[in-house]
Scaffold this motif. Structure first.
Motif, PDB file in Angstrom:
ATOM      1  N   MET A   1       0.751  -1.108   0.035  1.00 44.88           N
ATOM      2  CA  MET A   1      -0.079  -0.024   0.016  1.00 44.88           C
ATOM      3  C   MET A   1       1.046   1.270  -0.108  1.00 44.88           C
ATOM      4  SD  MET A   1      -3.107   1.130   2.661  1.00 44.88           S
ATOM      5  CE  MET A   1      -4.020  -0.320   2.197  1.00 44.88           C
ATOM      6  N   ASN A   2       0.689   2.192  -0.991  1.00 45.24           N
ATOM      7  CA  ASN A   2       1.543   3.433  -1.091  1.00 45.24           C
ATOM      8  C   ASN A   2       0.976   4.203  -0.010  1.00 45.24           C
ATOM      9  OD1 ASN A   2      -0.203   5.046  -2.185  1.00 45.24           O
ATOM     10  ND2 ASN A   2       0.201   4.276  -4.225  1.00 45.24           N
ATOM     11  N   THR A   3       1.713   5.330   0.105  1.00 47.16           N
ATOM     12  CA  THR A   3       1.545   6.618   1.170  1.00 47.16           C
ATOM     13  C   THR A   3       0.025   7.158   0.713  1.00 47.16           C
ATOM     14  OG1 THR A   3       3.927   6.914   1.524  1.00 47.16           O
ATOM     15  CG2 THR A   3       2.331   8.475   2.336  1.00 47.16           C
ATOM     16  N   ASP A   4      -0.102   7.345  -0.276  1.00 44.51           N
ATOM     17  CA  ASP A   4      -1.462   8.234  -0.750  1.00 44.51           C
ATOM     18  C   ASP A   4      -2.591   7.103  -0.322  1.00 44.51           C
ATOM     19  OD1 ASP A   4      -0.391  10.372  -1.504  1.00 44.51           O
ATOM     20  OD2 ASP A   4      -0.365   9.817  -3.681  1.00 44.51           O
ATOM     21  N   GLU A   5      -2.524   5.934  -0.717  1.00 41.50           N
ATOM     22  CA  GLU A   5      -3.481   4.876  -0.467  1.00 41.50           C
ATOM     23  C   GLU A   5      -3.665   4.718   1.207  1.00 41.50           C
ATOM     24  OE1 GLU A   5      -2.484   1.254  -2.203  1.00 41.50           O
ATOM     25  OE2 GLU A   5      -3.130   1.882  -4.214  1.00 41.50           O
ATOM     26  N   LEU A   6      -2.697   4.696   1.731  1.00 44.00           N
ATOM     27  CA  LEU A   6      -2.492   4.601   3.361  1.00 44.00           C
ATOM     28  C   LEU A   6      -3.189   5.846   3.622  1.00 44.00           C
ATOM     29  CD1 LEU A   6      -2.031   2.779   5.744  1.00 44.00           C
ATOM     30  CD2 LEU A   6       0.390   3.947   5.875  1.00 44.00           C
ATOM     31  N   GLU A   7      -2.998   6.854   3.405  1.00 40.04           N
ATOM     32  CA  GLU A   7      -3.534   8.348   3.932  1.00 40.04           C
ATOM     33  C   GLU A   7      -5.215   8.271   3.791  1.00 40.04           C
ATOM     34  OE1 GLU A   7      -1.625  11.655   2.528  1.00 40.04           O
ATOM     35  OE2 GLU A   7       0.488  11.123   3.144  1.00 40.04           O
TER      36      GLU A   7
ATOM     37  N   MET B   1      -8.562  -0.913  14.190  1.00 38.90           N
ATOM     38  CA  MET B   1      -7.133  -1.180  14.037  1.00 38.90           C
ATOM     39  C   MET B   1      -6.223  -0.159  13.167  1.00 38.90           C
ATOM     40  SD  MET B   1      -7.150  -4.171  15.605  1.00 38.90           S
ATOM     41  CE  MET B   1      -5.706  -5.300  15.085  1.00 38.90           C
ATOM     42  N   LEU B   2      -6.769   0.304  12.427  1.00 39.23           N
ATOM     43  CA  LEU B   2      -5.994   1.525  11.618  1.00 39.23           C
ATOM     44  C   LEU B   2      -5.836   2.661  12.394  1.00 39.23           C
ATOM     45  CD1 LEU B   2      -4.276   1.951   8.994  1.00 39.23           C
ATOM     46  CD2 LEU B   2      -6.428   2.612   7.883  1.00 39.23           C
ATOM     47  N   VAL B   3      -6.815   3.034  12.862  1.00 38.93           N
ATOM     48  CA  VAL B   3      -6.870   4.384  13.693  1.00 38.93           C
ATOM     49  C   VAL B   3      -5.955   4.075  14.961  1.00 38.93           C
ATOM     50  CG1 VAL B   3      -8.276   5.744  15.007  1.00 38.93           C
ATOM     51  CG2 VAL B   3      -8.970   5.136  12.609  1.00 38.93           C
ATOM     52  N   ALA B   4      -6.236   3.080  15.518  1.00 36.53           N
ATOM     53  CA  ALA B   4      -5.181   2.661  16.390  1.00 36.53           C
ATOM     54  C   ALA B   4      -4.006   2.761  16.288  1.00 36.53           C
ATOM     55  CB  ALA B   4      -5.613   1.463  17.324  1.00 36.53           C
ATOM     56  N   TRP B   5      -3.591   2.101  15.217  1.00 34.00           N
ATOM     57  CA  TRP B   5      -1.880   2.089  14.751  1.00 34.00           C
ATOM     58  C   TRP B   5      -1.461   3.409  14.575  1.00 34.00           C
ATOM     59  CZ3 TRP B   5       2.193  -0.788  14.480  1.00 34.00           C
ATOM     60  CH2 TRP B   5       3.154  -0.330  13.351  1.00 34.00           C
ATOM     61  N   ASP B   6      -2.263   4.268  13.644  1.00 34.27           N
ATOM     62  CA  ASP B   6      -1.807   5.674  13.401  1.00 34.27           C
ATOM     63  C   ASP B   6      -1.843   6.528  14.767  1.00 34.27           C
ATOM     64  OD1 ASP B   6      -1.455   7.956  11.614  1.00 34.27           O
ATOM     65  OD2 ASP B   6      -3.071   8.609  12.795  1.00 34.27           O
ATOM     66  N   ARG B   7      -2.310   6.186  15.979  1.00 27.51           N
ATOM     67  CA  ARG B   7      -2.282   6.902  17.165  1.00 27.51           C
ATOM     68  C   ARG B   7      -1.060   6.527  17.941  1.00 27.51           C
ATOM     69  NH1 ARG B   7      -8.712   7.180  19.153  1.00 27.51           N
ATOM     70  NH2 ARG B   7      -9.382   8.474  17.420  1.00 27.51           N
ATOM     71  N   VAL B   8      -0.943   5.307  17.779  1.00 31.41           N
ATOM     72  CA  VAL B   8       0.260   4.657  18.686  1.00 31.41           C
ATOM     73  C   VAL B   8       1.530   4.936  17.954  1.00 31.41           C
ATOM     74  CG1 VAL B   8       1.334   2.581  19.153  1.00 31.41           C
ATOM     75  CG2 VAL B   8      -0.848   2.790  19.592  1.00 31.41           C
ATOM     76  N   ARG B   9       1.315   5.018  16.574  1.00 26.17           N
ATOM     77  CA  ARG B   9       2.900   5.347  15.823  1.00 26.17           C
ATOM     78  C   ARG B   9       3.116   6.741  15.904  1.00 26.17           C
ATOM     79  NH1 ARG B   9       6.967   6.186  13.929  1.00 26.17           N
ATOM     80  NH2 ARG B   9       7.484   5.862  11.880  1.00 26.17           N
ATOM     81  N   GLY B  10       1.972   7.819  16.246  1.00 24.29           N
ATOM     82  CA  GLY B  10       2.313   9.199  16.346  1.00 24.29           C
ATOM     83  C   GLY B  10       2.735   9.546  17.725  1.00 24.29           C
ATOM     84  N   ASN B  11       2.662   8.644  18.911  1.00 20.90           N
ATOM     85  CA  ASN B  11       2.681   9.231  19.811  1.00 20.90           C
ATOM     86  C   ASN B  11       4.183   8.844  20.465  1.00 20.90           C
ATOM     87  OD1 ASN B  11       2.642   6.538  21.016  1.00 20.90           O
ATOM     88  ND2 ASN B  11       0.607   6.972  21.808  1.00 20.90           N
ATOM     89  N   LYS B  12       4.725   9.055  21.618  1.00 26.08           N
ATOM     90  CA  LYS B  12       6.083   8.617  22.051  1.00 26.08           C
ATOM     91  C   LYS B  12       6.115   7.032  22.181  1.00 26.08           C
ATOM     92  CE  LYS B  12       6.867  12.525  25.331  1.00 26.08           C
ATOM     93  NZ  LYS B  12       7.027  12.992  26.579  1.00 26.08           N
ATOM     94  N   GLY B  13       5.079   6.466  22.490  1.00 21.60           N
ATOM     95  CA  GLY B  13       5.177   4.899  22.392  1.00 21.60           C
ATOM     96  C   GLY B  13       5.371   4.357  21.261  1.00 21.60           C
ATOM     97  N   GLY B  14       5.208   5.222  20.162  1.00 14.59           N
ATOM     98  CA  GLY B  14       5.634   4.494  18.526  1.00 14.59           C
ATOM     99  C   GLY B  14       7.081   4.197  18.472  1.00 14.59           C
ATOM    100  N   ARG B  15       7.963   4.915  19.453  1.00 20.94           N
ATOM    101  CA  ARG B  15       9.361   4.666  19.337  1.00 20.94           C
ATOM    102  C   ARG B  15       9.952   3.626  20.348  1.00 20.94           C
ATOM    103  NH1 ARG B  15       8.962  10.428  19.455  1.00 20.94           N
ATOM    104  NH2 ARG B  15       9.453  10.380  21.604  1.00 20.94           N
ATOM    105  N   THR B  16       8.840   3.258  21.134  1.00 23.35           N
ATOM    106  CA  THR B  16       9.384   2.171  22.071  1.00 23.35           C
ATOM    107  C   THR B  16       8.899   0.629  21.677  1.00 23.35           C
ATOM    108  OG1 THR B  16       8.930   3.682  23.784  1.00 23.35           O
ATOM    109  CG2 THR B  16       8.934   1.577  24.375  1.00 23.35           C
TER     110      THR B  16
ATOM    111  N   GLN C   1       7.572  -6.380   7.835  1.00 25.00           N
ATOM    112  CA  GLN C   1       6.359  -6.937   7.195  1.00 25.00           C
ATOM    113  C   GLN C   1       5.404  -5.909   6.628  1.00 25.00           C
ATOM    114  OE1 GLN C   1       4.839  -8.216  11.365  1.00 25.00           O
ATOM    115  NE2 GLN C   1       3.470  -8.850   9.721  1.00 25.00           N
ATOM    116  N   GLY C   2       5.484  -4.562   7.216  1.00 24.13           N
ATOM    117  CA  GLY C   2       4.403  -3.849   6.448  1.00 24.13           C
ATOM    118  C   GLY C   2       3.158  -3.765   7.616  1.00 24.13           C
ATOM    119  N   VAL C   3       2.667  -2.555   7.489  1.00 23.58           N
ATOM    120  CA  VAL C   3       1.462  -2.131   8.537  1.00 23.58           C
ATOM    121  C   VAL C   3       0.275  -2.943   8.120  1.00 23.58           C
ATOM    122  CG1 VAL C   3      -0.050  -0.578   9.200  1.00 23.58           C
ATOM    123  CG2 VAL C   3       2.206   0.067   8.892  1.00 23.58           C
ATOM    124  N   GLU C   4      -0.003  -3.171   6.947  1.00 24.87           N
ATOM    125  CA  GLU C   4      -1.153  -3.920   6.403  1.00 24.87           C
ATOM    126  C   GLU C   4      -1.238  -5.347   7.013  1.00 24.87           C
ATOM    127  OE1 GLU C   4      -4.182  -4.339   2.588  1.00 24.87           O
ATOM    128  OE2 GLU C   4      -1.920  -3.459   2.371  1.00 24.87           O
ATOM    129  N   ALA C   5      -0.076  -6.090   6.667  1.00 25.81           N
ATOM    130  CA  ALA C   5       0.184  -7.473   6.978  1.00 25.81           C
ATOM    131  C   ALA C   5       0.285  -7.621   8.609  1.00 25.81           C
ATOM    132  CB  ALA C   5       1.752  -7.943   6.420  1.00 25.81           C
TER     133      ALA C   5
END
Length: 106
Positions: free
Chosen positions: A1-7, A49-64, A79-83
């Motif tokens: 999935m490319n960036t535009d499709e993911l957005e 799941m996708l919204v939760a991923w985006d929120r986790v990825r965007g906060n400090k916890g995404g680096r941990t 493996q990629g986010v979708e998989a």
């Protein structure tokens, strides 16, 4: 999935999640004794799941790293986010016996 499709997918998912949250809020407000018995299906819903991923990825916890030792960045690069989310959705609902109480849980 490319960036535009993911957005685009994320934008649609956020809209769906907001609609469902609004509906649940309305039901709870209309009937304070209403029970929501099957929320597990919402937790594993692809939009949630996708919204939760985006929120986790965007906060400090995404680096941990999580309990599996992987960071959001390593999942994206590997493996990629979708998989990853598809795999997480396939996890079976834990039975009551399999759940462990943590200190402070009742």
């Amino acid at each position: 999935m490319n960036t535009d499709e993911l957005e685009w997918a994320l934008m649609k998912a956020e809209r769906r999640v907001l609609e469902i949250q609004t509906k649940l809020h309305r039901w709870a407000t209309d009937d304070s004794h209403r029970r929501f018995d099957d929320l597990f299906n919402l937790v594993v819903d692809p939009a949630f799941m996708l919204v939760a991923w985006d929120r986790v990825r965007g906060n400090k916890g995404g680096r941990t790293a999580g309990v599996d030792g992987r960071t959001a960045r390593s999942i994206e690069a590997g493996q990629g986010v979708e998989a990853f989310l598809d795999g997480a959705r396939g996890v079976e609902r834990p039975s009551r016996r399999a759940r462990r109480l943590r200190p402070g849980d009742s």
